[in-house]
Design an enzyme around this catalytic site. Structure first.
Site, PDB file in Angstrom:
ATOM      1  N   ASP A 591     -33.958  42.764 -22.724  1.00  0.00           N
ATOM      2  CA  ASP A 591     -35.317  43.112 -23.129  1.00  0.00           C
ATOM      3  C   ASP A 591     -35.258  43.797 -24.500  1.00  0.00           C
ATOM      4  O   ASP A 591     -34.417  44.675 -24.738  1.00  0.00           O
ATOM      5  CB  ASP A 591     -35.957  44.050 -22.098  1.00  0.00           C
ATOM      6  CG  ASP A 591     -37.422  44.290 -22.384  1.00  0.00           C
ATOM      7  OD1 ASP A 591     -38.248  43.517 -21.883  1.00  0.00           O
ATOM      8  OD2 ASP A 591     -37.735  45.239 -23.123  1.00  0.00           O
ATOM      9  N   GLU A 634     -41.081  39.562 -24.116  1.00  0.00           N
ATOM     10  CA  GLU A 634     -39.879  39.923 -24.866  1.00  0.00           C
ATOM     11  C   GLU A 634     -38.657  39.953 -23.954  1.00  0.00           C
ATOM     12  O   GLU A 634     -37.642  40.578 -24.296  1.00  0.00           O
ATOM     13  CB  GLU A 634     -40.077  41.282 -25.548  1.00  0.00           C
ATOM     14  CG  GLU A 634     -40.134  42.491 -24.605  1.00  0.00           C
ATOM     15  CD  GLU A 634     -41.538  42.745 -24.068  1.00  0.00           C
ATOM     16  OE1 GLU A 634     -41.794  43.871 -23.624  1.00  0.00           O
ATOM     17  OE2 GLU A 634     -42.380  41.841 -24.120  1.00  0.00           O
TER      18      GLU A 634
END
Length: 723
Positions: A591, A634
């Protein structure tokens, strides 16, 4: 304990484990309680949800105010139900059905409101789709000229067009969806709409309903009281209902009546017709015979007068003719189809119609027989039925269909040779030869097809020669061509271009000349072959396009790596391989740290650039056997093939360091960092989601302990290992 706290405790006790989403509001619109299902609906933590107000859940806050006003204005014990567009924590809109109930205190005062929430997003979309489909169906029904009506399995009207109502104008007030067929017909009977032909209303109605329920697609003629005639065709639908078409055939019936009157002038008109016409007395002795009838029997009109014509027919047909003649002599008008070899040597399909001839008193004094040669029509019907059977078969490939169509053409035209010539490659791609002894061995099939193909390309139309084809101009410069008596063929067009032609040959003269129907058949055969060739070409192109589309469908538009759907599909494959072979693998959940701040501070364009460069750095650093995909905004995920968790940690650290050093995007002052969670497949894992959840838990630990680090999930009873 405050009143709000007591209210919250009371509601939580009752609705904590309720399967539906439940929210309790204070009278000022603040959220006092939300059960787990409500938090899942809005994709938000419960403690965050209970700190919000009702207006925070609405995409349009004004609607929240309207709802609160409605809640405050309704009767104390009255429930209120409505639909609203709410929003989740990620700002996505959802359509929610809100059912409210007031929370009443001991003194009958309103303490708040209890809201039951139901996600109806998909239901609303489906209702809109159904509404659109209904509008389209209504437009389609109104576009047809005939009257159309659909009744359900309980024989109640579902839908009809305006033409249906106009045809049955007297019944229009009763033609309402939900009314039964019998009630609508009875209403029309009461208004005198139908010609019951002397029957009682009840008998006529019972017969009409029985015929309606049969719904076997057979044609029924109906006479209305105003003199109009309708042709009715009804059939069962797959759901058990009945669909029917009403066509006004008044003009047709009037024409038939006029034709019946014209029969009285039979002797004047008979020889101008192409049908066989015979008039006989009650004993079957011919009184009049036209030329066509005499030619079929291979004799003259004079020889037939005074004799029974049916005696000249083969025995099976003679028996049929005798039976039909007796029925006509008794006053019944009958029809019969026969197929036989006539005395002139020609096999025909003939429709025989036996018509009683009456005197001025209505007594039968003889029988007039019409014989219509329907050979072309029957051959066409048989050929087209077989052609449809071939082209609609799922068991035959394109090449096999084309071959069978050529065989069908040989059978239809009674010719021994059928070929398909590809003009582009100058080759015969299909050649079917009926076994016929030495005759076909003498045919120079390649030469003949080449000659005909050249001619057809120049003329651009079909050709049908049933006598001395070798003398045709197309063979004028041919040398050594055998004596061809018969040839028929047509060009094959594929996607507007001339592919070549189909040709049928024969060395013997046909017993019947080529008719207009034969020319239509050769064109249809050529069209169907063109369609099959085009379908084969389209199929080949579709396969190529499908491969390309699958590649597009599995790729994330921004990063050009696997998207979520493709990644999970490949992950399922690795799970299956692990269950089968025991080959281990590890999962990296990655992430981008503070990605929301990047979007907020620099804009989404920079955020997109970060994600793209992020993927561009990681992808080349992995092996060909590893799987790399973007599974969220993301969030990225990597499957390291045949890799244990210790080696996976080394890979994760290498990737993290490369991101920290190289993922610089202007105008950012320094590269972003990333956090990584690591998990390895275990023997108890059946679904990929269980591995992903452990990796996600490790990722959460990385973020919770400061970000920019890798964490291994080492078991539920142990703390994750953080690097």
């Amino acid at each position: 304990m405050s009143a709000d706290n007591r209210l919250t405790l009371c509601v939580a006790t009752s609705f904590e484990d309720f399967s539906g989403a439940v929210v309790a509001l204070a009278t000022d619109g603040s959220i006092l309680f939300a059960n787990k299902t409500a938090a899942e609906l809005f994709e938000i933590k419960r403690e965050v949800l209970t700190q919000q107000r009702l207006a925070d859940l609405f995409l349009n806050p004004d609607q929240a105010s309207t709802l609160m006003e409605s809640l405050s204005s309704v009767h104390t014990e009255k429930q209120l139900s409505s639909q609203h567009v709410l929003r989740r924590s990620n700002e996505t809109a959802i359509m929610v059905e809100v059912t409210s109930s007031p929370l009443i205190g001991e003194d009958h005062e309103t303490l708040g409101h209890l809201l039951f929430l139901k996600d109806v997003t998909e239901q609303s979309a489906l209702e809109a789709l159904v509404s659109h489909a209904a509008d389209t169906l209504e437009d389609a029904l109104e576009s047809i000229n005939e009257g159309f009506a659909l009744y359900d399995k309980d024989d109640k009207l579902v839908v009809c067009n305006n033409n249906y109502k106009e045809i049955y104008a007297h019944s229009a007030p009763a033609i309402i969806p939900g009314n039964s067929f019998e009630d609508i017909i009875r209403f029309g009977l009461d208004k005198g709409q139908y010609n019951t032909e002397g029957k009682t209303d009840d008998d006529w109605l019972a017969e009409r309903v029985k015929r309606h329920q049969l719904a076997d697609a057979s044609i029924v003629e109906q006479n209305l009281a105003d003199g109009r005639w309708l042709q009715i065709a009804e059939r069962r639908t797959r759901s058990g209902g009945i669909a029917g078409i009403r066509t006004d055939i008044t003009e047709l019936k009037n024409a038939q009546a006029a034709n019946k009157r014209s029969i009285e002038s039979l002797e004047t008109l008979a020889n101008s017709l192409s049908s066989s016409i015979v008039e006989a007395d009650l004993d079957g002795i011919c009184c009049f015979v036209n030329d066509v009838a005499a030619n079929w029997i291979a004799t003259t009109r004079e020889e037939l007068i005074g004799h029974r014509m049916r005696d000249r027919l083969p025995e099976p047909e003679r028996i049929v003719a005798s039976t039909q003649f007796k029925r006509a002599r008794e006053g019944e008008r009958t029809k019969e189809e026969i197929s036989t070899l006539f005395p002139d040597g020609v096999r025909r399909d003939v429709l025989l119609e036996y018509i009683p001839k009456r005197d001025e008193n209505g007594d039968v004094i003889g029988v007039i027989t019409f014989g219509i040669d329907i050979t072309d029509r029957k051959n066409k019907e048989r050929t087209l039925a077989e052609l449809y059977s071939i082209t609609s078969s799922r068991d035959l490939g394109h090449a096999e269909k084309v071959r069978k169509i050529v065989e069908l053409g040989c059978s239809h035209f009674s010719l021994p040779v059928g070929t398909i010539w590809n003009a582009q490659n100058s080759e015969c791609v299909v050649c079917h030869v009926v076994e016929n002894g030495a005759t076909t061995e003498k045919l120079h099939i390649g030469e003949l097809t080449d000659i005909y193909s050249s001619y057809i390309l120049k003329s651009g139309s079909c050709i049908a020669i049933d006598d001395s084809a070798s003398d045709h101009e197309m063979f004028a410069h041919a040398v050594g061509v055998p004596a061809i008596e018969t040839v028929v063929g047509a060009p094959i067009i594929v996607d507007g271009k001339n592919f070549g032609n189909i040709t049928f040959f024969g060395t013997e003269r046909r017993d019947r000349v080529f008719s207009q129907t034969d020319r239509e058949i050769i064109r249809q055969i050529a069209d169907w072959i063109g369609n099959e060739i085009a379908r084969q070409q389209d199929h080949d192109a579709l396969i190529a396009a499908q491969v390309r589309l699958e590649q597009i469908a599995s790729t994330d538009d921004l990063t050009k790596i696997f998207n979520r759907r493709a990644f999970f599909k490949l992950a399922a494959r690795d799970i299956a391989r692990f269950r089968r072979t025991g080959t281990t693998f590890s999962v990296l959940m990655i992430d981008v740290d503070h990605f929301k701040k990047i979007n907020d501070n620099f804009g989404h364009a920079v955020g997109d650039a970060v994600l793209k460069k992020f993927a561009d750095i990681i992808a080349p650093s992995l092996r060909a056997v590893d799987i790399f995909g973007r599974i969220g905004g993301e969030e990225f995920c990597v499957i390291l093939h045949n890799t244990g968790v210790e080696n996976a940690l080394l890979v994760a650290e290498r990737l993290r360091e490369e991101i920290e050093v190289n993922c610089m995007v202007s105008p950012m002052q320094k590269p972003p960092t990333c956090s990584i969670g690591i998990s390895e497949i275990s023997a108890t894992d059946v679904e990929f989601t269980s591995i992903l959840q452990r990796a996600d838990a490790a990722l959460y630990q990385s973020k919770h302990t400061g970000r920019n680090k890798s964490t291994i999930h080492s078991g539920e009873s142990e703390r994750p290992i953080t690097v």
